[in-house]
Design an enzyme around this catalytic site. Structure first.
Site, PDB file in Angstrom:
ATOM      1  CE  LYS A   1      40.668  40.709  35.830  1.00 43.53           C
ATOM      2  NZ  LYS A   1      42.115  40.678  35.811  1.00 43.53           N
TER       3      LYS A   1
ATOM      4  CE  LYS B   1      38.849  35.691  29.949  1.00 42.01           C
ATOM      5  NZ  LYS B   1      39.505  36.962  30.264  1.00 42.01           N
TER       6      LYS B   1
ATOM      7  CE  LYS C   1      45.778  33.679  35.625  1.00 35.14           C
ATOM      8  NZ  LYS C   1      46.829  34.631  35.932  1.00 35.14           N
TER       9      LYS C   1
HETATM   10  P1  TYM Z   1      46.570  37.387  32.571  1.00 39.32           P
HETATM   11  O1  TYM Z   1      47.520  37.098  33.675  1.00 39.32           O
HETATM   12  O2  TYM Z   1      45.111  37.435  32.878  1.00 39.32           O
HETATM   13  O3  TYM Z   1      46.749  36.308  31.414  1.00 39.32           O
HETATM   14  C1  TYM Z   1      48.032  36.006  30.890  1.00 39.32           C
HETATM   15  C2  TYM Z   1      47.941  35.795  29.387  1.00 39.32           C
HETATM   16  O4  TYM Z   1      47.023  34.707  29.103  1.00 39.32           O
HETATM   17  C3  TYM Z   1      46.070  35.144  28.140  1.00 39.32           C
HETATM   18  N1  TYM Z   1      44.797  34.458  28.405  1.00 39.32           N
HETATM   19  C4  TYM Z   1      44.144  33.733  27.493  1.00 39.32           C
HETATM   20  N2  TYM Z   1      44.412  33.442  26.209  1.00 39.32           N
HETATM   21  C5  TYM Z   1      43.531  32.651  25.541  1.00 39.32           C
HETATM   22  N3  TYM Z   1      42.412  32.144  26.116  1.00 39.32           N
HETATM   23  C6  TYM Z   1      42.094  32.411  27.395  1.00 39.32           C
HETATM   24  N4  TYM Z   1      40.993  31.897  27.951  1.00 39.32           N
HETATM   25  C7  TYM Z   1      42.977  33.241  28.145  1.00 39.32           C
HETATM   26  N5  TYM Z   1      42.989  33.698  29.432  1.00 39.32           N
HETATM   27  C8  TYM Z   1      44.102  34.441  29.566  1.00 39.32           C
HETATM   28  C9  TYM Z   1      45.955  36.652  28.360  1.00 39.32           C
HETATM   29  O5  TYM Z   1      45.427  37.296  27.220  1.00 39.32           O
HETATM   30  C10 TYM Z   1      47.392  37.021  28.642  1.00 39.32           C
HETATM   31  O6  TYM Z   1      48.104  37.180  27.436  1.00 39.32           O
HETATM   32  N6  TYM Z   1      46.959  42.318  31.888  1.00 39.32           N
HETATM   33  C11 TYM Z   1      47.588  41.033  31.615  1.00 39.32           C
HETATM   34  C12 TYM Z   1      49.013  40.924  32.152  1.00 39.32           C
HETATM   35  C13 TYM Z   1      49.921  42.017  31.744  1.00 39.32           C
HETATM   36  C14 TYM Z   1      50.509  42.197  30.466  1.00 39.32           C
HETATM   37  C15 TYM Z   1      51.334  43.342  30.587  1.00 39.32           C
HETATM   38  C16 TYM Z   1      50.426  41.491  29.271  1.00 39.32           C
HETATM   39  C17 TYM Z   1      50.370  43.029  32.537  1.00 39.32           C
HETATM   40  N7  TYM Z   1      51.225  43.820  31.855  1.00 39.32           N
HETATM   41  C18 TYM Z   1      52.073  43.832  29.476  1.00 39.32           C
HETATM   42  C19 TYM Z   1      51.159  41.972  28.170  1.00 39.32           C
HETATM   43  C20 TYM Z   1      51.960  43.122  28.302  1.00 39.32           C
HETATM   44  C21 TYM Z   1      46.762  39.957  32.280  1.00 39.32           C
HETATM   45  O7  TYM Z   1      46.032  40.176  33.212  1.00 39.32           O
HETATM   46  O8  TYM Z   1      47.002  38.704  31.797  1.00 39.32           O
END
Ligand code: TYM
Length: 344
Positions: free
Chosen positions: A115, A207, A210
């Site tokens: 990032k 992957k 967004k």
């Molecule tokens: P974030 O907002 O990037 O993504 C949310 C969830 O979607 C999953 N994800 C995917 N799964 C499969 N294929 C993909 N291409 C894909 N892109 C995203 C992510 O793995 C996630 O589960 N750091 C986290 C948010 C967070 C969090 C937490 C999660 C903050 N605190 C505590 C669990 C527990 C994040 O940026 O997810």
């Protein structure tokens, strides 16, 4: 407070373009866990501001993620849906974890490197310490299970390291205060099923994300039926027939991705999807996948639109969820303060 035995926590960032990867890798799985677990699902707005956000868009995106949770089937009355910034315990515990985690641990985080890119000196301090906030999200509720996609695996390992170090550093005090041998649990990541890593529809080695500049690379949860069908039709494929075995599937990135998406949407396994489509052309799979995706995603899309037309109602759900989350959070913060030796 006794340690809960089956509490789920997970979070999604309100940074726009919620996509099929977020849905299949996380949100869809949030829904099924409600049967067996006490679930807390969070729109992580504090995480979102680790990179610049437009204030109006942040508010809209926060409502959009909350609406996606509800439209997908999370019940905000029986479980908790809230936005992180309404519960100050997240930031408080994150500070404490900043003092538990080691620089070396955070230096190893691959997501920060991706990032921050080349211009690391200019990244926010928040982006660097992001994983300690994530550990605090989970451990503030002493959650035992965390459903996420594969890209969050390293952050969950760090959460376990923080938990272990805290339990060890304050072991004597934890025992003196009758919390047993460990205050924080060893949280289990739940990274399972056929869709833990959905790839870009334009490039099976990247992957689905967004931030991909090509909108054709992803299916957004706000896409209408025609757009979903068009994106699947245009998805990258190769000229060979679809593989017939799991072994062969592993060597064919685009086929593997589409078969995985099909399996997750149909709630079956890749093996079963291969039984139906193995040996056939992409031109047979794609229309079937487009129909399935429209059938499964359109109701969610419609319900999200309905919810977003009444933002006041969504805000009320977030407020109510935050009130209930805060009760749990405050108890943890109080106990953690006692363990550390803060006078309160
Ligand atoms: P974030 O907002 O990037 O993504 C949310 C969830 O979607 C999953 N994800 C995917 N799964 C499969 N294929 C993909 N291409 C894909 N892109 C995203 C992510 O793995 C996630 O589960 N750091 C986290 C948010 C967070 C969090 C937490 C999660 C903050 N605190 C505590 C669990 C527990 C994040 O940026 O997810």
């Amino acid at each position: 407070m006794s340690q809960p035995s089956n509490r789920v926590f997970s979070g999604v960032q309100p940074t726009g373009n919620l996509h099929l990867g977020n849905y299949l890798g996380a949100i869809k799985r949030f829904v099924s866990l409600q049967e067996s677990h006490e679930c807390i699902y969070c729109v992580v707005d504090l995480h979102a501001i680790t990179v610049a956000q437009d204030p109006q868009e942040l508010a809209t995106n926060t409502r959009e993620v909350a609406s996606a949770f509800i439209a997908a089937g999370v019940n905000p009355k029986e479980h908790i849906i809230f936005n992180q910034s309404q519960v100050s315990g997240h930031a408080e515990l994150a500070w404490i974890f900043n003092c538990v985690a080691r620089m070396g641990w955070l230096n190893r985080m691959t997501q920060f490197k991706e990032k921050a890119g080349k211009n690391r000196e200019n990244a926010s301090v928040g982006l660097f310490s992001y994983p300690t906030l994530m550990a605090s999200d989970i451990l503030l509720y002493r959650a035992t299970h965390v459903p996420v996609g594969d890209d969050q695996k390293q952050h969950l390992e760090l959460t376990r390291d923080i938990s272990a170090k805290f339990n060890n550093d304050f072991g004597e005090q934890i025992r003196n205060l009758q919390h047993g041998d460990a205050y924080f649990p060893m949280t289990e990541p739940l990274i399972e099923g056929p869709a833990t890593r959905i790839m870009s529809l334009r490039d099976g080695s990247k992957k689905m994300s967004k931030s991909d500049p090509s909108d054709l690379s992803r299916i957004n949860l706000t896409d209408d039926a025609d757009t979903i069908a068009k994106k699947i039709r245009k998805a990258k494929s190769d000229s060979d027939a679809l593989p017939e075995t799991m072994e062969d599937l592993k060597t064919r990135a685009e086929a593997n991705n589409l078969i995985g998406i099909y399996a997750a949407l149909a709630e079956t396994t890749k093996e079963d999807v291969l039984k139906e489509f193995g040996g056939k052309e992409f031109s047979v799979l794609k229309p079937a996948l487009a129909d399935l995706a429209v059938e499964k995603l359109s109701p969610i899309n419609n319900e999200m639109k309905r919810l977003l037309d009444a933002p006041g109602d969504v805000d009320a759900i977030l407020r109510d969820g935050s009130d209930r989350a805060r009760v749990i959070a405050e108890e943890t913060i109080k106990e953690v303060k006692d363990i550390i030796g803060f006078i309160s």
